[in-house]
Scaffold this active site. Structure first.
Site, short mmCIF file in Angstrom:
data_model
loop_
_atom_site.label_atom_id
_atom_site.label_comp_id
_atom_site.label_asym_id
_atom_site.label_seq_id
_atom_site.Cartn_x
_atom_site.Cartn_y
_atom_site.Cartn_z
CE1 TYR A 181 0.51 1.55 -3.09
CE2 TYR A 181 0.29 0.41 -0.76
CZ TYR A 181 0.32 0.24 -2.25
OH TYR A 181 0.29 -1.04 -2.94
CE LYS A 185 -2.81 0.19 -3.92
NZ LYS A 185 -3.20 -0.40 -5.35
P1 NAD Z 1 5.00 -2.50 -10.37
O1 NAD Z 1 5.74 -1.23 -10.17
O2 NAD Z 1 5.84 -3.70 -11.15
O3 NAD Z 1 3.85 -2.23 -11.32
C1 NAD Z 1 3.14 -1.24 -11.36
C2 NAD Z 1 2.74 -1.17 -12.61
O4 NAD Z 1 1.72 0.22 -12.83
C3 NAD Z 1 4.06 -0.53 -13.69
O5 NAD Z 1 4.01 -1.83 -14.78
C4 NAD Z 1 3.91 0.76 -13.91
O6 NAD Z 1 4.52 1.12 -15.29
C5 NAD Z 1 2.34 0.88 -13.99
N1 NAD Z 1 2.08 2.13 -13.92
C6 NAD Z 1 2.49 3.40 -13.19
N2 NAD Z 1 1.65 4.28 -13.36
C7 NAD Z 1 0.85 4.01 -14.47
C8 NAD Z 1 -0.05 4.95 -14.93
N3 NAD Z 1 -0.19 6.08 -14.87
N4 NAD Z 1 -0.86 4.45 -15.96
C9 NAD Z 1 -0.69 3.17 -16.42
N5 NAD Z 1 0.10 2.36 -15.64
C10 NAD Z 1 1.16 2.90 -14.76
O7 NAD Z 1 4.46 -2.90 -9.13
P2 NAD Z 1 3.44 -4.12 -8.57
O8 NAD Z 1 3.73 -4.78 -7.44
O9 NAD Z 1 3.47 -5.18 -9.65
O10 NAD Z 1 2.15 -3.51 -8.23
C11 NAD Z 1 0.84 -3.63 -8.93
C12 NAD Z 1 -0.16 -3.36 -8.06
O11 NAD Z 1 -0.26 -4.12 -7.16
C13 NAD Z 1 -0.17 -2.07 -7.60
O12 NAD Z 1 -1.62 -1.45 -7.52
C14 NAD Z 1 0.18 -2.10 -6.08
O13 NAD Z 1 -0.31 -0.95 -5.54
C15 NAD Z 1 -0.40 -3.47 -5.85
N6 NAD Z 1 0.25 -4.12 -4.73
C16 NAD Z 1 1.54 -4.50 -4.89
C17 NAD Z 1 2.02 -5.12 -3.67
C18 NAD Z 1 3.39 -5.88 -3.78
O14 NAD Z 1 3.91 -6.29 -2.56
N7 NAD Z 1 4.11 -6.07 -4.78
C19 NAD Z 1 1.34 -5.67 -2.60
C20 NAD Z 1 0.08 -4.82 -2.44
C21 NAD Z 1 -0.30 -4.21 -3.60
#
Ligand code: NAD
Length: 283
Positions: A181, A185
């Protein structure tokens, strides 16, 4: 001072929603849940037509599209695996067929498949790279091709197009037990910056948002029990978890002409997580 649990109320929006993106069209990848969902709805509130990309959650994606329509904007849910070049091409073709053009791409889709390095399988390594890094590359490539063809429409925006990558504080903070991961990133950071340099003369703007800990399904284990939540707060100077809507508001600003001179940066939305919280009592 005891910290509230499960978490404090999210801050209310402090100003009326401005239609900063009126008449523009956005694709948000992975928009059926969490941060992508909140971004899609925030862009819809700001006046943009929204393509709600999803992977395997059609009902949730249709709900998000409905919510965008309730904001007075148009919306369409489109299934596509962002790591598959053919599906990505179709996603962009369907966007143009439906809305006539594209103005904003938000590369949000992302996954975590965690394991200690000695146990991490090749498949876990590769899938995280495919979704978190190859996916944004494929989507950026399609978006840039379209932006080149469309040029600038001053009635919509002073830019030919805007790209926002949803990165993570782990583009700069190393993360033991999550090498796939964090590497994805970190790679996304230099993909974003290199692309920003390459396409700037064509007035295509490229930036990232790096969320800290945001309450979404991806990290339920970190906020769903008192013990986990207290441990999480030791990493956050503001002593609260973030809400997905806070990333949505940042995305609206970064996508709008209000931030036109902001180019090739990562906007950290993390309650201070990148401020070395281990030093907050003097080190
Ligand atoms: P989440 O799991 O709710 O969202 C991830 C989304 O990506 C889901 O809707 C999933 O269905 C979709 N997805 C997965 N594989 C896919 C693919 N092959 N094609 C299309 N869509 C796909 O989690 P989130 O926290 O909302 O994550 C969203 C983004 O934010 C991610 O890139 C994550 O790395 C980043 N992020 C989240 C956090 C946090 O604390 N939640 C922190 C830093 C970064």
């Amino acid at each position: 001072m005891p910290t509230p649990f499960p978490w404090p109320e999210p801050p209310p929006p402090s100003c009326p929603v401005l239609k900063l993106l009126q008449g523009q069209t956005a694709i948000v990848t992975g928009a059926s849940s969490g941060i992508g969902r909140a971004i899609a709805i925030a862009l819809g509130h700001a006046g943009a037509n929204v393509v709600v990309n999803f992977f395997g959650q059609p009902d949730k994606a249709l709900e998000v599209a409905e919510e965008v329509r309730r904001c007075g904007s148009r919306a369409m849910a489109v299934a596509a695996d962002v790591s598959d070049p053919r599906q990505v091409r179709i996603l962009f073709e369907r966007t143009v067929d439906e809305f006539g053009r594209l103005d904003i791409l938000v590369n949000n889709a992302g996954i975590q498949l965690d394991a200690a390095v000695e146990d991490l399988t090749f498949e876990q390594w590769q899938r995280v790279m495919d979704v978190n890094l190859t996916g944004p590359f494929l989507c950026c490539q399609e978006a840039v091709r379209l932006f080149n063809k469309q040029g600038i429409d001053p009635a919509r925006s002073c830019a030919a197009g805007k790209i926002i990558c949803i990165s993570s504080v782990h583009e700069v903070i190393p993360w033991a037990g999550h090498v796939n991961y964090a590497a994805s990133k970190g790679g996304l950071m230099l993909l974003m910056k290199s692309l920003a340099q390459e396409v700037a003369p064509r007035r295509i703007r490229v930036n990232s948002i790096a969320p800290g800990a945001i309450r979404t399904p991806i990290n339920t284990a970190a906020w769903s029990t008192r013990e986990a939540y207290d441990a999480l707060l030791t990493l956050i100077p503001q002593k609260r978890i973030g809400e997905a809507e806070e990333i949505g508001r940042a995305a609206v600003w970064l996508a709008s002409d209000q931030s036109d001179y902001v180019h090739g940066i990562t906007l950290f939305v993390d309650g201070g997580m990148t401020l070395y919280p281990g030093f907050e009592t003097g080190g």
